[in-house]
Write a protein that holds these residues in place. Structure first.
Motif, PDB file in Angstrom:
ATOM      1  N   TYR A  78      -2.545  10.289   3.464  1.00  4.39           N
ATOM      2  CA  TYR A  78      -3.616   9.577   4.130  1.00  4.39           C
ATOM      3  C   TYR A  78      -4.505  10.573   4.837  1.00  4.39           C
ATOM      4  O   TYR A  78      -4.044  11.389   5.603  1.00  4.39           O
ATOM      5  CB  TYR A  78      -3.074   8.579   5.149  1.00  4.39           C
ATOM      6  CG  TYR A  78      -4.168   7.825   5.867  1.00  4.39           C
ATOM      7  CD1 TYR A  78      -4.387   7.989   7.215  1.00  4.39           C
ATOM      8  CD2 TYR A  78      -5.001   6.963   5.152  1.00  4.39           C
ATOM      9  CE1 TYR A  78      -5.388   7.303   7.868  1.00  4.39           C
ATOM     10  CE2 TYR A  78      -6.013   6.277   5.799  1.00  4.39           C
ATOM     11  CZ  TYR A  78      -6.204   6.438   7.152  1.00  4.39           C
ATOM     12  OH  TYR A  78      -7.204   5.768   7.791  1.00  4.39           O
ATOM     13  N   TYR A 138       2.598   8.983   2.094  1.00  3.09           N
ATOM     14  CA  TYR A 138       2.738   7.564   1.827  1.00  3.09           C
ATOM     15  C   TYR A 138       3.351   7.462   0.425  1.00  3.09           C
ATOM     16  O   TYR A 138       2.889   8.134  -0.506  1.00  3.09           O
ATOM     17  CB  TYR A 138       1.377   6.863   1.852  1.00  3.09           C
ATOM     18  CG  TYR A 138       0.771   6.711   3.224  1.00  3.09           C
ATOM     19  CD1 TYR A 138      -0.388   5.972   3.407  1.00  3.09           C
ATOM     20  CD2 TYR A 138       1.339   7.309   4.352  1.00  3.09           C
ATOM     21  CE1 TYR A 138      -0.966   5.819   4.658  1.00  3.09           C
ATOM     22  CE2 TYR A 138       0.764   7.170   5.605  1.00  3.09           C
ATOM     23  CZ  TYR A 138      -0.383   6.422   5.757  1.00  3.09           C
ATOM     24  OH  TYR A 138      -0.957   6.276   6.992  1.00  3.09           O
ATOM     25  N   PHE A 192       1.525  10.775  -9.390  1.00  2.00           N
ATOM     26  CA  PHE A 192       2.618  10.015  -9.981  1.00  2.00           C
ATOM     27  C   PHE A 192       3.735  10.915 -10.487  1.00  2.00           C
ATOM     28  O   PHE A 192       3.506  12.061 -10.904  1.00  2.00           O
ATOM     29  CB  PHE A 192       2.099   9.199 -11.173  1.00  2.00           C
ATOM     30  CG  PHE A 192       1.324   7.975 -10.798  1.00  2.00           C
ATOM     31  CD1 PHE A 192      -0.055   8.029 -10.663  1.00  2.00           C
ATOM     32  CD2 PHE A 192       1.963   6.769 -10.590  1.00  2.00           C
ATOM     33  CE1 PHE A 192      -0.788   6.901 -10.330  1.00  2.00           C
ATOM     34  CE2 PHE A 192       1.251   5.635 -10.249  1.00  2.00           C
ATOM     35  CZ  PHE A 192      -0.127   5.691 -10.118  1.00  2.00           C
ATOM     36  N   GLY A 225      -9.079   7.718   6.022  1.00  3.91           N
ATOM     37  CA  GLY A 225     -10.102   6.910   5.377  1.00  3.91           C
ATOM     38  C   GLY A 225     -10.671   7.537   4.132  1.00  3.91           C
ATOM     39  O   GLY A 225     -11.464   6.927   3.426  1.00  3.91           O
ATOM     40  N   GLY A 226     -10.245   8.759   3.848  1.00  8.65           N
ATOM     41  CA  GLY A 226     -10.704   9.385   2.621  1.00  8.65           C
ATOM     42  C   GLY A 226     -10.051   8.759   1.407  1.00  8.65           C
ATOM     43  O   GLY A 226      -9.179   7.907   1.516  1.00  8.65           O
ATOM     44  N   ALA A 227     -10.461   9.181   0.251  1.00  8.95           N
ATOM     45  CA  ALA A 227      -9.999   8.537  -0.975  1.00  8.95           C
ATOM     46  C   ALA A 227      -9.064   9.451  -1.732  1.00  8.95           C
ATOM     47  O   ALA A 227      -9.437  10.029  -2.742  1.00  8.95           O
ATOM     48  CB  ALA A 227     -11.187   8.165  -1.841  1.00  8.95           C
ATOM     49  N   ASP A 228      -7.848   9.586  -1.248  1.00  4.39           N
ATOM     50  CA  ASP A 228      -6.877  10.393  -1.976  1.00  4.39           C
ATOM     51  C   ASP A 228      -6.281   9.590  -3.106  1.00  4.39           C
ATOM     52  O   ASP A 228      -5.794   8.488  -2.907  1.00  4.39           O
ATOM     53  CB  ASP A 228      -5.758  10.845  -1.031  1.00  4.39           C
ATOM     54  CG  ASP A 228      -6.263  11.866  -0.023  1.00  4.39           C
ATOM     55  OD1 ASP A 228      -5.945  11.732   1.157  1.00  4.39           O
ATOM     56  OD2 ASP A 228      -6.992  12.776  -0.442  1.00  4.39           O
ATOM     57  N   GLY A 229      -6.303  10.166  -4.292  1.00  2.00           N
ATOM     58  CA  GLY A 229      -5.675   9.505  -5.415  1.00  2.00           C
ATOM     59  C   GLY A 229      -4.170   9.615  -5.339  1.00  2.00           C
ATOM     60  O   GLY A 229      -3.618  10.371  -4.544  1.00  2.00           O
ATOM     61  N   LEU A 230      -3.499   8.827  -6.155  1.00  2.00           N
ATOM     62  CA  LEU A 230      -2.055   8.872  -6.228  1.00  2.00           C
ATOM     63  C   LEU A 230      -1.601  10.001  -7.143  1.00  2.00           C
ATOM     64  O   LEU A 230      -2.195  10.233  -8.190  1.00  2.00           O
ATOM     65  CB  LEU A 230      -1.515   7.548  -6.767  1.00  2.00           C
ATOM     66  CG  LEU A 230      -1.704   6.310  -5.883  1.00  2.00           C
ATOM     67  CD1 LEU A 230      -1.398   5.050  -6.663  1.00  2.00           C
ATOM     68  CD2 LEU A 230      -0.804   6.399  -4.651  1.00  2.00           C
ATOM     69  N   THR A 286       0.845   9.715  -1.926  1.00  2.00           N
ATOM     70  CA  THR A 286      -0.499  10.085  -1.527  1.00  2.00           C
ATOM     71  C   THR A 286      -0.456  10.505  -0.065  1.00  2.00           C
ATOM     72  O   THR A 286       0.497  10.205   0.650  1.00  2.00           O
ATOM     73  CB  THR A 286      -1.509   8.937  -1.733  1.00  2.00           C
ATOM     74  OG1 THR A 286      -2.830   9.444  -1.570  1.00  2.00           O
ATOM     75  CG2 THR A 286      -1.273   7.807  -0.747  1.00  2.00           C
TER      76      THR A 286
END
Lengths: 112, 116
Positions: free
Chosen positions: B96, B32, B106, B99-104, B94
């Protein structure tokens, strides 16, 4: 209404002190994050929380500890501050992983 | 692990000219992709995003970006620059994870300068 709010906006303190930065989001998001932006403006993920569970813990010193009292808050505690901790710290939130993240205005931490 | 490369730490264009900010990514799975803008002493504001579907995505303030899988690129463009576009621009990626919380992750950012 501010979607993601951080306090304080500026934090000036001395080496060795312990400090906290607060973050609150009113978007109803399930996931919150902390990022560090260094003097060259490089942004790096530090932590994220999903439903009170720590999901990511990058290679940050254990002097840094996130605390989430509820889904809307993710505070950052820093112990024994060092000169290298000087940076801007951003809180962010998203509905879930992969969704766009909403950022706070940042907390500029300066260590004397 | 994913990574992002932004070519050009500083880009200068004349007011009214085309803006082109380059972003290339590296990812083992379809990523993403996002572009964020940061004005001085402010947080990051989402310009646009690519997740799935149409590869040309339109964002706020007249910006758009095209996802090119074969080139692993996600360049940001705007047909006519305005003085108010002067800011720092970040490309981010990032993965996907259901539903997990992957950080960006940069890129290092591109400082856009608009010449009058």
């Amino acid at each position: 209404d501010t979607a993601v709010s951080q306090t304080p906006k500026y934090l000036v303190t001395q080496m060795g002190n312990d400090k906290s930065i607060k973050c609150e989001q009113n978007l109803g998001h399930d996931t919150m994050y902390w990022y560090k932006q260094d003097s060259k403006k490089f942004l790096k993920i530090m932590f994220s929380y999903n439903n009170k569970e720590l999901i990511i813990n990058e290679t940050v010193p254990n002097r840094f500890s996130p605390k989430s009292p509820d889904k809307a808050h993710l505070n950052l505690h820093i112990n024994s501050l060092e000169l290298g901790d000087s940076a801007v710290y951003f809180c962010a939130s998203s509905q879930e992983g992969g969704k766009p993240q909403h950022f706070g205005d940042g907390t500029r931490l300066s260590i004397l | 692990a994913q990574s992002v490369t932004q070519l050009g730490s500083h880009v200068s264009v004349s007011e009214g000219a085309l803006v082109l900010l380059r972003c290339n990514y590296s990812s083992s799975v379809p990523p993403y992709l996002f572009w964020y803008v940061q004005y001085p002493n402010q947080g990051l504001q989402l310009l646009l995003k690519y997740t799935t579907g149409a590869t040309l995505v339109k964002g706020i303030n007249g910006f758009e970006a095209e996802f090119k899988k074969s080139e692993t690129s996600f360049h940001l463009t705007k047909p006519s620059a305005h003085m108010s576009d002067a800011a720092e621009y970040f490309c981010a990626v990032t993965l996907y994870s259901g539903g997990g919380a992957d950080g960006l992750t940069f890129g290092k950012g591109t400082h856009l300068i608009i010449q009058p």
